[in-house]
Design an enzyme around this catalytic site. Sequence first.
Site, mmCIF file in Angstrom:
data_model
loop_
_atom_site.group_PDB
_atom_site.id
_atom_site.type_symbol
_atom_site.label_atom_id
_atom_site.label_comp_id
_atom_site.label_asym_id
_atom_site.label_seq_id
_atom_site.Cartn_x
_atom_site.Cartn_y
_atom_site.Cartn_z
ATOM 1 N N ASP A 441 -15.391 33.553 34.021
ATOM 2 C CA ASP A 441 -15.626 32.304 34.752
ATOM 3 C C ASP A 441 -16.649 31.485 33.968
ATOM 4 O O ASP A 441 -17.828 31.842 33.894
ATOM 5 C CB ASP A 441 -16.156 32.639 36.151
ATOM 6 C CG ASP A 441 -16.318 31.412 37.034
ATOM 7 O OD1 ASP A 441 -16.342 30.289 36.493
ATOM 8 O OD2 ASP A 441 -16.439 31.579 38.269
ATOM 9 N N HIS A 442 -16.186 30.373 33.393
ATOM 10 C CA HIS A 442 -17.053 29.589 32.517
ATOM 11 C C HIS A 442 -18.140 28.826 33.276
ATOM 12 O O HIS A 442 -19.030 28.219 32.655
ATOM 13 C CB HIS A 442 -16.209 28.595 31.704
ATOM 14 C CG HIS A 442 -16.732 28.370 30.324
ATOM 15 N ND1 HIS A 442 -17.977 28.772 29.912
ATOM 16 C CD2 HIS A 442 -16.182 27.756 29.235
ATOM 17 C CE1 HIS A 442 -18.185 28.432 28.652
ATOM 18 N NE2 HIS A 442 -17.106 27.809 28.215
ATOM 19 N N ARG A 443 -18.102 28.832 34.607
ATOM 20 C CA ARG A 443 -19.179 28.202 35.358
ATOM 21 C C ARG A 443 -20.488 28.963 35.187
ATOM 22 O O ARG A 443 -21.562 28.366 35.170
ATOM 23 C CB ARG A 443 -18.832 28.143 36.853
ATOM 24 C CG ARG A 443 -17.692 27.205 37.197
ATOM 25 C CD ARG A 443 -17.374 27.271 38.683
ATOM 26 N NE ARG A 443 -16.960 28.605 39.100
ATOM 27 C CZ ARG A 443 -16.668 28.940 40.350
ATOM 28 N NH1 ARG A 443 -16.748 28.031 41.313
ATOM 29 N NH2 ARG A 443 -16.293 30.176 40.648
ATOM 30 N N VAL A 445 -20.591 32.029 33.005
ATOM 31 C CA VAL A 445 -20.579 32.825 31.776
ATOM 32 C C VAL A 445 -20.314 31.887 30.598
ATOM 33 O O VAL A 445 -19.231 31.311 30.474
ATOM 34 C CB VAL A 445 -19.505 33.930 31.827
ATOM 35 C CG1 VAL A 445 -19.515 34.733 30.530
ATOM 36 C CG2 VAL A 445 -19.731 34.847 33.026
#
Length: 471
Positions: A441-443, A445
């Site tokens: 999850d790029h939010r 990580v």
Amino acid sequence: MTTMTEASVREFKMPDVGEGLTEAEILKWFVQPGDTVTDGQVVCEVETAKAAVELPIPYDGVVRELHFPEGTTVDVGTAIIAVDVSGGAAPAAEQPAPAAEQPAAPQPAEEPKAQGSGRQPVLVGYGVAASSTRRRPRKGPEVPVQQASTAIQTELNGHGAAPPAAPAGRERPLAKPPVRKLAKDLGVDLTTVVPTGPDGIITREDVHAAVAEPQTAQPEAPAAAAPAPAPAAVSYDSARETRVPIKGVRKATAAAMVGSAFTAPHVTEFVTVDVTRTMKLVEELKEDKEFAGLRVNPLLLIAKALLVAIKRNPDINASWDEAAQEIVVKHYVNLGIAAATPRGLIVPNIKDAHAKTLPQLAESLGELVSTARDGKTSPAAMQGGTVTITNVGVFGVDTGTPLLNPGESAILAVGAIKLQPWVHKGKVKPRQVTTLALSFDHRLVDGELGSKVLADVAAILEQPKRLITWA
């Protein structure tokens, strides 16, 4: 969950065998009208969106009626079987009062003081505990004794006594503080939101749905019901097509994957690694007496490698709390293992996997896999996961771009391990190679953190002695 319809007949209602489940499909009846049942006897098997569960009856008696045939999906709180607790005899003459009072609409009792006394049957060993569903006091007339005992019984099974009556009896919509904050931020009036949570509680999804759907559409709801018969008019060639109802595990999986794909911005990274040394270690561990009777396979060492990588990069083991606007870092690892079962994909998890030794992890993996294959995975075993592994290599697939399990920040896909030409010590040699894929999850990580985790897993599998030096 039971109610009294006559002095000697009790209606057993579909309980909430998980946490917040709203319906279940009756897979199989084990009794028929006229059969004698005893307290604790399993009367049917039902399938929820999470697992197949056997339901025991909480009293003795004779089955009078089965209200639904096998294959029917029934809402939680709906009566499914009637049992004559007098053993088939005529109702006792001295009990007319409860029968006369019962048709009145039951009211939810205040926090029952009687819960701590008397018998408290638990319908399913891993179902919701008596204290897991708490109801705030509501104003209303005093509840008769018989109705109060019925309300207590329903609370023990994880339900409110009469969810449909909740909207009429409360002055303030039920919602948790984060949900109220979300509604305030989005400009949503909670009194106009239709709750779908347990006991009439408004959820975040309800608020988002209210935002997506124009409020002016509410008065037209009765007219919107008109298109309902449309599916019956759809024609198709039954000899060339088969239509399968979307329900149970498939329905839950679809909802979870759509929610994951359109909520968390996914990023997937790949690495191809030489796992020849890991495969040799697997063969050595199979001969080790500490692993006698345990199943040792590459997945065991891959799971251990991921746990070590998480220990070295703990921020990967987190979740995004949208309502509270917080990143929740977990100081424990509940390791999910994606499992393909006859009922569909499920993801049970190993609780506190980070604290287990390698033999203990092997034992837990074996139990998890065998339970999943038998279709006996409990709802509790599929809740609370923090990170997941999916082994697509068992199907001969090289790799994939896995979707996150909702509420988690990372998932590791393991491809097939194949003998391939590989440069080893300056020479091209046949080596056992696999490809790993890590979605995150790029939010919460960043690329650096995700890359470090994936690189650590690959490094351990290439040189498994790092399980010792890094752990």
